[in-house]
Design an enzyme around this catalytic site. Structure first.
Site, PDB file in Angstrom:
ATOM      1  N   ASN A 187       0.674  -1.122  -0.104  1.00 21.45           N
ATOM      2  CA  ASN A 187       0.452  -0.071  -0.105  1.00 21.45           C
ATOM      3  C   ASN A 187       0.734   0.956   0.133  1.00 21.45           C
ATOM      4  OD1 ASN A 187       0.555   0.362   3.062  1.00 21.45           O
ATOM      5  ND2 ASN A 187      -0.125  -0.774   2.721  1.00 21.45           N
ATOM      6  N   LYS A 266       7.571 -17.910 -10.647  1.00 17.13           N
ATOM      7  CA  LYS A 266       7.274 -16.439 -11.751  1.00 17.13           C
ATOM      8  C   LYS A 266       5.469 -17.027 -12.080  1.00 17.13           C
ATOM      9  CE  LYS A 266       7.767 -12.528 -14.204  1.00 17.13           C
ATOM     10  NZ  LYS A 266       8.444 -12.100 -15.566  1.00 17.13           N
ATOM     11  N   LYS A 314     -13.169   1.340  15.566  1.00 19.19           N
ATOM     12  CA  LYS A 314     -11.933   0.824  15.769  1.00 19.19           C
ATOM     13  C   LYS A 314     -11.823   0.327  17.672  1.00 19.19           C
ATOM     14  CE  LYS A 314     -10.718   1.114  11.621  1.00 19.19           C
ATOM     15  NZ  LYS A 314      -9.875   1.328  10.572  1.00 19.19           N
TER      16      LYS A 314
HETATM   17  O1  C5P Z   1      -9.176  -2.594  10.906  1.00 14.92           O
HETATM   18  P1  C5P Z   1      -8.013  -1.096  10.657  1.00 14.92           P
HETATM   19  O2  C5P Z   1      -6.966  -1.978   9.735  1.00 14.92           O
HETATM   20  O3  C5P Z   1      -8.847  -0.229   9.517  1.00 14.92           O
HETATM   21  O4  C5P Z   1      -7.678  -1.056  11.515  1.00 14.92           O
HETATM   22  C1  C5P Z   1      -6.143  -0.141  11.765  1.00 14.92           C
HETATM   23  C2  C5P Z   1      -5.174   0.048  12.602  1.00 14.92           C
HETATM   24  O5  C5P Z   1      -5.468  -1.082  13.020  1.00 14.92           O
HETATM   25  C3  C5P Z   1      -3.944   0.293  12.391  1.00 14.92           C
HETATM   26  O6  C5P Z   1      -3.542   0.923  13.409  1.00 14.92           O
HETATM   27  C4  C5P Z   1      -3.153  -0.881  11.885  1.00 14.92           C
HETATM   28  O7  C5P Z   1      -1.794  -0.846  12.946  1.00 14.92           O
HETATM   29  C5  C5P Z   1      -3.880  -2.064  12.364  1.00 14.92           C
HETATM   30  N1  C5P Z   1      -3.825  -3.004  11.895  1.00 14.92           N
HETATM   31  C6  C5P Z   1      -3.415  -3.936  12.620  1.00 14.92           C
HETATM   32  N2  C5P Z   1      -3.060  -5.346  11.944  1.00 14.92           N
HETATM   33  C7  C5P Z   1      -3.672  -5.681  10.866  1.00 14.92           C
HETATM   34  C8  C5P Z   1      -4.651  -4.032  10.490  1.00 14.92           C
HETATM   35  C9  C5P Z   1      -4.712  -3.036  11.064  1.00 14.92           C
HETATM   36  O8  C5P Z   1      -2.278  -3.904  13.783  1.00 14.92           O
HETATM   37  N3  C5P Z   1      -3.838  -6.761  10.353  1.00 14.92           N
END
Ligand code: C5P
Length: 378
Positions: A187, A266, A314
């Site tokens: 990303n 690949k 969240k």
């Molecule tokens: O649910 P979402 O991905 O939008 O939440 C964002 C928060 O969750 C961020 O703080 C990110 O670092 C954390 N996160 C995580 N592990 C994941 C996905 C997101 O710790 N697999």
């Protein structure tokens, strides 16, 4: 004063207006400066002529480079010491402030931005530059901050080391989920926010462990850095350390899904359409919050819409102590930007941190975390 500074104003004018000695040369034959009043401090410097620049660097409580040209910034960030100013910078052990001033195109040039990143990683505090009309007739970022603004930032620092004795774990940057030996899903996270938080936390006196995905940033010198690539590696790195820390800040943009299979060879181009099967990654943040010995847990929420609703959801669902939400996909702020604005939520409160550079907003967020921790303890 550097040779360039003396093209604008003579040392004599500077000395007369400030009432202070003006230093211009690295190796002076006399006491190394234009002396206005022969002050006690100055006598001490004169005693050791050969090492004058070292004394000058040690005497000060703070070193402020204003205006800082692109040239000076480049020299300091690379450790060159070919003049009095760059040598002072290298010899200084006090806090260093830099107020850049240059043409907007020079400021925006990638190499200048990389040099600024290096300075920040070395703990330098950057003030400005501001946006507006420039001496050359152009408009943009590159105007030096007003002297009054520089003074007020100086007086505001250094804050007392309010996190001294605490251990802080921070995750930063994106993750990479491999599809085959040459491809991966990732990303737009640059890691700048997480790295700025690491710097602000170090400045507040804490011990910092930074678990970082792949980024193009220089790691803060005093942080313990753990480099990872995938969400699974980040999970292991964070979960194995979280209980030994007082605070966890999840600033990383962890992949939500990862390919079920990583092909050993690949993947060849064949069908017109193809399908990838992905599986959910483990939510690091939510699992840290579930630990028996959990640290004060802070998450981030990057949203393109319904910011508050998603952030509140969240906060509750992942059982966080605090969540910092920011818009992405807007003109300013968010992913891969120098600036950010945050809407911070906790159980029964919230605070808006206005758009500013990521270092400044990181300091505000760290202060807020310390404040909320105190309240929670009480
Ligand atoms: O649910 P979402 O991905 O939008 O939440 C964002 C928060 O969750 C961020 O703080 C990110 O670092 C954390 N996160 C995580 N592990 C994941 C996905 C997101 O710790 N697999």
């Amino acid at each position: 004063m550097t040779p360039s500074a003396m093209q604008f104003i003579s040392p004599l004018t500077f000395q007369a207006l400030s009432g202070n000695p003006v230093h211009t040369e690295l190796f002076d034959t006399d006491d190394g400066c234009m002396n206005a009043g022969g002050r006690a401090m100055h006598g001490a410097i004169a005693e050791e002529n050969a090492m004058g620049h070292i004394n000058l660097a040690r005497w000060a409580d703070a070193l402020v480079i204003a205006p800082a040209t692109a040239n000076t910034i480049a020299k300091c960030s690379h450790g060159l010491a070919d003049g009095l100013l760059s040598t002072l910078y290298l010899a200084a052990t006090c806090p260093v402030y830099v107020a850049p001033a240059m043409n907007q195109a020079m400021w925006n040039k990638a190499v200048t931005q990389q040099n600024m990143q290096k300075l920040k990683a070395h703990g330098v505090i950057v003030i400005g530059p501001e946006q507006g009309d420039q001496a050359c007739g152009e408009t943009g970022f590159g105007r030096m901050s007003e002297p009054a603004e520089i003074c007020s930032r100086l007086l505001a620092e250094p804050k007392e080391q309010f996190l001294k004795g605490l251990k802080v774990l921070i995750s930063a940057g994106p993750t990479r989920e491999p599809l085959d030996p040459v491809r991966y899903i990732t990303n737009r996270s640059s890691g700048k926010m997480g790295y700025a938080l690491a710097n602000a936390t170090l400045k507040a006196g804490a011990e910092v462990t930074l678990v970082s995905g792949p980024v193009m940033l220089t790691a803060p010198v005093h942080a313990d850095i753990v480099r990872v690539e995938t969400a699974a590696q980040m999970y292991e790195a964070v979960i194995s350390r979280a209980s030994k820390h007082d605070i966890y800040i999840g600033a990383a943009a962890v992949a939500d899904y990862s390919p079920v299979v990583m092909e050993q060879q690949k993947i060849k181009k064949q069908a017109e359409q193809t399908t990838l099967t992905l599986q959910k990654t483990r939510d690091i943040l939510a699992e840290v919050a579930q630990l028996d010995q959990r640290p004060f847990t802070v998450g981030f929420a990057a949203e393109t819409h319904d910011l508050e609703a998603y952030a509140q959801d969240k906060l509750a669902r992942k059982k966080l102590d605090m969540i910092a939400a920011n818009w992405v996909g807007h003109e300013q702020g968010g992913f891969d930007s120098e600036q950010n604005a945050l809407q911070v939520f906790w159980a029964n409160g919230q605070k808006t941190l206005a758009m500013t550079d990521k270092n400044h907003i990181a300091e505000q967020l760290i202060s807020l975390i310390a404040e909320r921790m105190e309240t929670k303890k009480a």
